[in-house]
Design a protein around this motif. Sequence first.
Motif, PDB file in Angstrom:
ATOM      1  N   SER A  97       0.654  -1.733  -0.188  1.00 57.17           N
ATOM      2  CA  SER A  97      -0.121  -0.174   0.254  1.00 57.17           C
ATOM      3  C   SER A  97       1.229   1.270  -0.106  1.00 57.17           C
ATOM      4  N   LYS A  98       1.667   0.730   0.450  1.00 52.77           N
ATOM      5  CA  LYS A  98       3.002   2.312   0.540  1.00 52.77           C
ATOM      6  C   LYS A  98       3.378   2.560  -0.570  1.00 52.77           C
ATOM      7  N   GLN A  99       3.627   1.604  -1.049  1.00 57.02           N
ATOM      8  CA  GLN A  99       4.589   0.944  -2.531  1.00 57.02           C
ATOM      9  C   GLN A  99       3.597   2.355  -3.750  1.00 57.02           C
ATOM     10  N   LEU A 100       1.393   1.927  -3.541  1.00 54.08           N
ATOM     11  CA  LEU A 100       1.004   2.728  -4.636  1.00 54.08           C
ATOM     12  C   LEU A 100       1.227   3.315  -3.926  1.00 54.08           C
ATOM     13  N   MET A 101       0.780   4.304  -2.604  1.00 56.48           N
ATOM     14  CA  MET A 101       1.148   5.944  -2.478  1.00 56.48           C
ATOM     15  C   MET A 101       1.809   6.753  -3.059  1.00 56.48           C
ATOM     16  N   GLN A 102       2.806   5.916  -2.518  1.00 57.58           N
ATOM     17  CA  GLN A 102       4.767   6.376  -3.492  1.00 57.58           C
ATOM     18  C   GLN A 102       4.311   6.728  -5.275  1.00 57.58           C
ATOM     19  N   ALA A 103       3.976   5.976  -5.291  1.00 55.44           N
ATOM     20  CA  ALA A 103       3.826   6.151  -6.970  1.00 55.44           C
ATOM     21  C   ALA A 103       2.694   6.765  -7.520  1.00 55.44           C
ATOM     22  N   CYS A 104       1.429   6.873  -6.344  1.00 62.49           N
ATOM     23  CA  CYS A 104       0.103   8.378  -7.027  1.00 62.49           C
ATOM     24  C   CYS A 104       1.074   9.344  -6.693  1.00 62.49           C
ATOM     25  N   LEU A 116      -3.853  16.174  -2.845  1.00 63.65           N
ATOM     26  CA  LEU A 116      -4.578  15.147  -3.470  1.00 63.65           C
ATOM     27  C   LEU A 116      -5.800  14.260  -2.739  1.00 63.65           C
ATOM     28  N   TYR A 117      -6.858  13.817  -2.585  1.00 63.16           N
ATOM     29  CA  TYR A 117      -8.252  14.113  -2.002  1.00 63.16           C
ATOM     30  C   TYR A 117      -8.664  12.519  -1.950  1.00 63.16           C
ATOM     31  N   LEU A 118      -9.338  12.384  -0.380  1.00 63.94           N
ATOM     32  CA  LEU A 118      -9.543  11.238  -0.582  1.00 63.94           C
ATOM     33  C   LEU A 118     -10.954  10.269   0.341  1.00 63.94           C
ATOM     34  N   GLU A 119     -11.917   9.715  -0.485  1.00 62.44           N
ATOM     35  CA  GLU A 119     -13.593   9.498   0.259  1.00 62.44           C
ATOM     36  C   GLU A 119     -13.366   7.650   1.007  1.00 62.44           C
ATOM     37  N   THR A 120     -13.337   7.625   1.562  1.00 66.82           N
ATOM     38  CA  THR A 120     -13.643   5.803   2.458  1.00 66.82           C
ATOM     39  C   THR A 120     -14.366   6.108   3.314  1.00 66.82           C
ATOM     40  N   ASN A 121     -14.110   5.192   4.300  1.00 67.34           N
ATOM     41  CA  ASN A 121     -15.560   4.518   4.973  1.00 67.34           C
ATOM     42  C   ASN A 121     -14.007   4.703   6.291  1.00 67.34           C
ATOM     43  N   SER A 122     -15.660   4.722   7.388  1.00 64.50           N
ATOM     44  CA  SER A 122     -14.705   4.922   8.336  1.00 64.50           C
ATOM     45  C   SER A 122     -14.661   3.756   9.610  1.00 64.50           C
ATOM     46  N   SER A 123     -15.256   2.431   8.692  1.00 62.21           N
ATOM     47  CA  SER A 123     -15.324   1.028   9.591  1.00 62.21           C
ATOM     48  C   SER A 123     -13.870   0.710   8.909  1.00 62.21           C
ATOM     49  N   ALA A 125     -10.258   0.893   8.825  1.00 70.89           N
ATOM     50  CA  ALA A 125      -9.548   1.328  10.116  1.00 70.89           C
ATOM     51  C   ALA A 125      -7.347   1.376   9.739  1.00 70.89           C
ATOM     52  N   PRO A 126      -7.552  -0.151   8.848  1.00 67.89           N
ATOM     53  CA  PRO A 126      -5.674   0.060   8.074  1.00 67.89           C
ATOM     54  C   PRO A 126      -5.579   1.049   7.395  1.00 67.89           C
ATOM     55  N   ALA A 127      -7.257   1.626   6.199  1.00 65.43           N
ATOM     56  CA  ALA A 127      -6.588   2.435   5.501  1.00 65.43           C
ATOM     57  C   ALA A 127      -6.695   4.035   6.289  1.00 65.43           C
ATOM     58  N   LEU A 128      -7.389   4.202   6.764  1.00 61.47           N
ATOM     59  CA  LEU A 128      -7.252   5.184   8.016  1.00 61.47           C
ATOM     60  C   LEU A 128      -5.761   5.802   7.851  1.00 61.47           C
ATOM     61  N   ARG A 129      -5.173   4.359   9.244  1.00 55.73           N
ATOM     62  CA  ARG A 129      -4.142   4.672   9.972  1.00 55.73           C
ATOM     63  C   ARG A 129      -2.951   4.805   8.120  1.00 55.73           C
ATOM     64  N   LEU A 130      -3.244   3.898   7.137  1.00 53.36           N
ATOM     65  CA  LEU A 130      -2.034   4.436   6.238  1.00 53.36           C
ATOM     66  C   LEU A 130      -2.197   5.837   5.707  1.00 53.36           C
ATOM     67  N   TYR A 131      -3.530   6.762   5.596  1.00 55.99           N
ATOM     68  CA  TYR A 131      -3.535   7.432   5.340  1.00 55.99           C
ATOM     69  C   TYR A 131      -3.720   9.143   5.889  1.00 55.99           C
ATOM     70  N   GLU A 132      -3.804   8.482   7.176  1.00 52.94           N
ATOM     71  CA  GLU A 132      -3.099   9.975   8.574  1.00 52.94           C
ATOM     72  C   GLU A 132      -1.315   9.023   8.782  1.00 52.94           C
ATOM     73  N   PHE A 136      -2.072  12.264   5.112  1.00 51.69           N
ATOM     74  CA  PHE A 136      -3.423  13.513   4.841  1.00 51.69           C
ATOM     75  C   PHE A 136      -4.358  13.440   6.387  1.00 51.69           C
ATOM     76  N   GLU A 137      -5.173  14.956   5.889  1.00 46.69           N
ATOM     77  CA  GLU A 137      -5.580  14.936   6.910  1.00 46.69           C
ATOM     78  C   GLU A 137      -7.428  15.430   6.939  1.00 46.69           C
ATOM     79  N   TYR A 138      -8.113  15.320   7.709  1.00 47.65           N
ATOM     80  CA  TYR A 138     -10.095  15.104   7.462  1.00 47.65           C
ATOM     81  C   TYR A 138     -10.339  16.796   7.215  1.00 47.65           C
ATOM     82  N   LEU A 139     -11.591  16.296   5.822  1.00 47.27           N
ATOM     83  CA  LEU A 139     -12.511  17.313   5.591  1.00 47.27           C
ATOM     84  C   LEU A 139     -13.565  17.144   6.270  1.00 47.27           C
ATOM     85  N   PRO A 140     -14.396  18.245   6.775  1.00 48.02           N
ATOM     86  CA  PRO A 140     -15.531  18.707   6.800  1.00 48.02           C
ATOM     87  C   PRO A 140     -16.256  17.133   5.785  1.00 48.02           C
ATOM     88  N   ALA A 141     -17.723  17.098   5.861  1.00 48.83           N
ATOM     89  CA  ALA A 141     -18.177  15.831   4.833  1.00 48.83           C
ATOM     90  C   ALA A 141     -19.119  16.904   4.031  1.00 48.83           C
TER      91      ALA A 141
END
Length: 158
Positions: A97-104, A116-123, A125-132, A136-141
């Motif tokens: 996943s880190k390799q993909l993030m680096q390439a993107c 870079l912007y993204l939308e995901t789901n709060s469930s 957790a591994p993806a949220l940890r990666l993005y954090e 990446f910083e949280y935005l309003p809904a």
Amino acid sequence: MVELLYRVVPYRPQHAQAWRALNEAWILEGGFIIEAKDQLVLGNPQASILDPGGHIFMIEGADGTCVGCCAIQKMDDGGFELAKMTVSPAARGAGLSKQLMQACEAKARELGAHRLYLETNSSLAPALRLYESWGFEYLPARDTPYARADIFMEKRLA
């Protein structure tokens, strides 16, 4: 000399089946449904992602089997949306996943994107940890075509 087990490669038409299968698998694994926007993006990545200026990266094993993928979709504001990132369960934990993030991120920067912007789901957790961890910083809904999206994030690049 050590042989690389996996490598990140640009999407090619022969990846179409793997692109669809990998993404359908994570969506269903997460307990979500395949939505109309998913059908569009997974069914015709050339028209929905690549032709408008986006890019797709695949992770191939030494035998050519695809075990992961991610896309950046060009946005109207000059940024890119990080989308459809997944690594198959059998290949998780190897830093792919880190390799993909680096390439993107590298491709977005090369193209002059300011974010870079993204939308995901709060469930997811591994993806949220990666993005954090990637800054990446949280935005309003906001409005989204995805019923499952309840988390919105961005990373400023410029």
